[in-house]
Design a protein around this motif. Structure first.
Motif, short mmCIF file in Angstrom:
data_model
loop_
_atom_site.label_atom_id
_atom_site.label_comp_id
_atom_site.label_asym_id
_atom_site.label_seq_id
_atom_site.Cartn_x
_atom_site.Cartn_y
_atom_site.Cartn_z
N LYS A 29 0.82 -1.22 0.00
CA LYS A 29 0.00 0.00 0.00
C LYS A 29 0.85 1.26 0.00
O LYS A 29 0.38 2.32 -0.38
CB LYS A 29 -1.00 0.00 1.15
CG LYS A 29 -0.43 0.08 2.52
CD LYS A 29 -1.56 0.05 3.55
CE LYS A 29 -1.02 -0.04 4.95
NZ LYS A 29 -2.12 -0.17 5.92
N THR A 66 -8.35 -3.15 -0.80
CA THR A 66 -7.63 -3.43 0.43
C THR A 66 -8.27 -4.53 1.27
O THR A 66 -7.66 -5.00 2.23
CB THR A 66 -7.54 -2.16 1.30
OG1 THR A 66 -8.86 -1.71 1.60
CG2 THR A 66 -6.77 -1.06 0.58
N ASP A 67 -9.49 -4.96 0.91
CA ASP A 67 -10.15 -5.95 1.75
C ASP A 67 -9.44 -7.30 1.65
O ASP A 67 -8.89 -7.67 0.61
CB ASP A 67 -11.64 -6.07 1.40
CG ASP A 67 -11.88 -6.60 0.01
OD1 ASP A 67 -12.12 -7.81 -0.12
OD2 ASP A 67 -11.81 -5.81 -0.95
N SER A 68 -9.44 -8.02 2.76
CA SER A 68 -8.66 -9.25 2.85
C SER A 68 -9.08 -10.30 1.83
O SER A 68 -8.24 -11.03 1.30
CB SER A 68 -8.72 -9.83 4.26
OG SER A 68 -10.05 -10.13 4.63
N ALA A 69 -10.37 -10.40 1.50
CA ALA A 69 -10.82 -11.39 0.53
C ALA A 69 -10.24 -11.10 -0.85
O ALA A 69 -9.78 -12.01 -1.55
CB ALA A 69 -12.35 -11.43 0.46
N VAL A 71 -7.48 -9.41 -1.49
CA VAL A 71 -6.03 -9.62 -1.43
C VAL A 71 -5.71 -11.11 -1.48
O VAL A 71 -4.83 -11.55 -2.24
CB VAL A 71 -5.43 -8.95 -0.17
CG1 VAL A 71 -3.96 -9.34 0.00
CG2 VAL A 71 -5.58 -7.43 -0.25
N GLU A 72 -6.43 -11.92 -0.70
CA GLU A 72 -6.19 -13.37 -0.70
C GLU A 72 -6.44 -13.97 -2.08
O GLU A 72 -5.69 -14.83 -2.54
CB GLU A 72 -7.08 -14.05 0.34
CG GLU A 72 -6.65 -13.79 1.77
CD GLU A 72 -7.64 -14.33 2.79
OE1 GLU A 72 -8.44 -15.23 2.44
OE2 GLU A 72 -7.60 -13.85 3.93
N PRO A 88 3.94 -13.65 3.21
CA PRO A 88 2.87 -12.83 3.78
C PRO A 88 3.34 -11.38 3.96
O PRO A 88 4.51 -11.14 4.28
CB PRO A 88 2.60 -13.48 5.14
CG PRO A 88 3.08 -14.89 4.97
CD PRO A 88 4.25 -14.81 4.04
N PRO A 90 1.51 -7.80 5.58
CA PRO A 90 0.33 -7.09 6.08
C PRO A 90 0.05 -5.79 5.33
O PRO A 90 -1.05 -5.24 5.43
CB PRO A 90 0.65 -6.83 7.56
CG PRO A 90 2.14 -6.94 7.66
CD PRO A 90 2.58 -7.87 6.57
N GLU A 91 1.00 -5.31 4.56
CA GLU A 91 0.84 -4.08 3.79
C GLU A 91 0.34 -4.34 2.37
O GLU A 91 0.19 -3.41 1.58
CB GLU A 91 2.19 -3.33 3.71
CG GLU A 91 2.75 -2.95 5.05
CD GLU A 91 1.91 -1.87 5.71
OE1 GLU A 91 1.65 -0.84 5.07
OE2 GLU A 91 1.50 -2.08 6.88
N ARG A 92 0.05 -5.61 2.04
CA ARG A 92 -0.32 -5.96 0.67
C ARG A 92 -1.71 -5.44 0.32
O ARG A 92 -2.64 -5.51 1.11
CB ARG A 92 -0.27 -7.47 0.47
CG ARG A 92 -0.57 -7.86 -0.98
CD ARG A 92 -0.19 -9.29 -1.27
NE ARG A 92 1.25 -9.40 -1.32
CZ ARG A 92 1.96 -10.30 -0.65
NH1 ARG A 92 1.38 -11.18 0.11
NH2 ARG A 92 3.26 -10.32 -0.75
N VAL A 93 -1.82 -4.92 -0.90
CA VAL A 93 -3.10 -4.49 -1.49
C VAL A 93 -3.12 -4.99 -2.93
O VAL A 93 -2.14 -5.55 -3.43
CB VAL A 93 -3.27 -2.95 -1.46
CG1 VAL A 93 -3.31 -2.44 -0.03
CG2 VAL A 93 -2.18 -2.26 -2.25
#
Length: 118
Positions: A29, A66-69, A71-72, A88, A90-93
């Motif tokens: 991000k 940015t939502d986790s679904a 991103v996954e 992994p 935590p800053e991934r978008v």
């Protein structure tokens, strides 16, 4: 595009969902790519990949998810395409591109294999 109108061109891994006319790029991000997309009213982008004589360019509009679904899903698509799961982050978008134009070349004529006579 950068805020000053110049192009921001960097290599990226991209996945394509042709049925949905969507391409995805995973990134952090804090990346300049994300800042440029967020700064634009309607972020116009292009991605290009080359493999020998084959190439593809996709153009469209982008948004940052940015939502986790999302991103996954994008990480899973990346892992299938590139044969490795990114560490992994935590800053991934996800930069999601709505494809409006696709161009490409399957292979240069001299690289195409001759077909056997029937």
């Amino acid at each position: 595009m950068r805020p000053d109108g110049r192009l921001h061109v960097v290599p990226v891994g991209v996945t394509v969902d042709a049925a949905a006319s969507t391409a995805r790029v995973i990134t952090r991000k804090s990346s300049k790519k994300v800042a440029n997309v967020l700064a634009a009213d309607q972020a116009r982008v292009a991605v290009c990949q080359v493999d020998g004589g084959r190439w593809a360019t996709l153009e469209g509009t982008a948004e940052v998810l940015t939502d986790s679904a999302a991103v996954e899903d994008a990480v899973s698509r990346y892992a299938r395409r590139y044969g490795r799961t990114p560490a992994p982050d935590p800053e991934r978008v996800v930069i999601e591109i709505s494809i409006e134009r696709a161009m490409g070349q399957a292979a240069l004529p001299h690289q195409q294999r001759a077909r056997p006579a029937a």
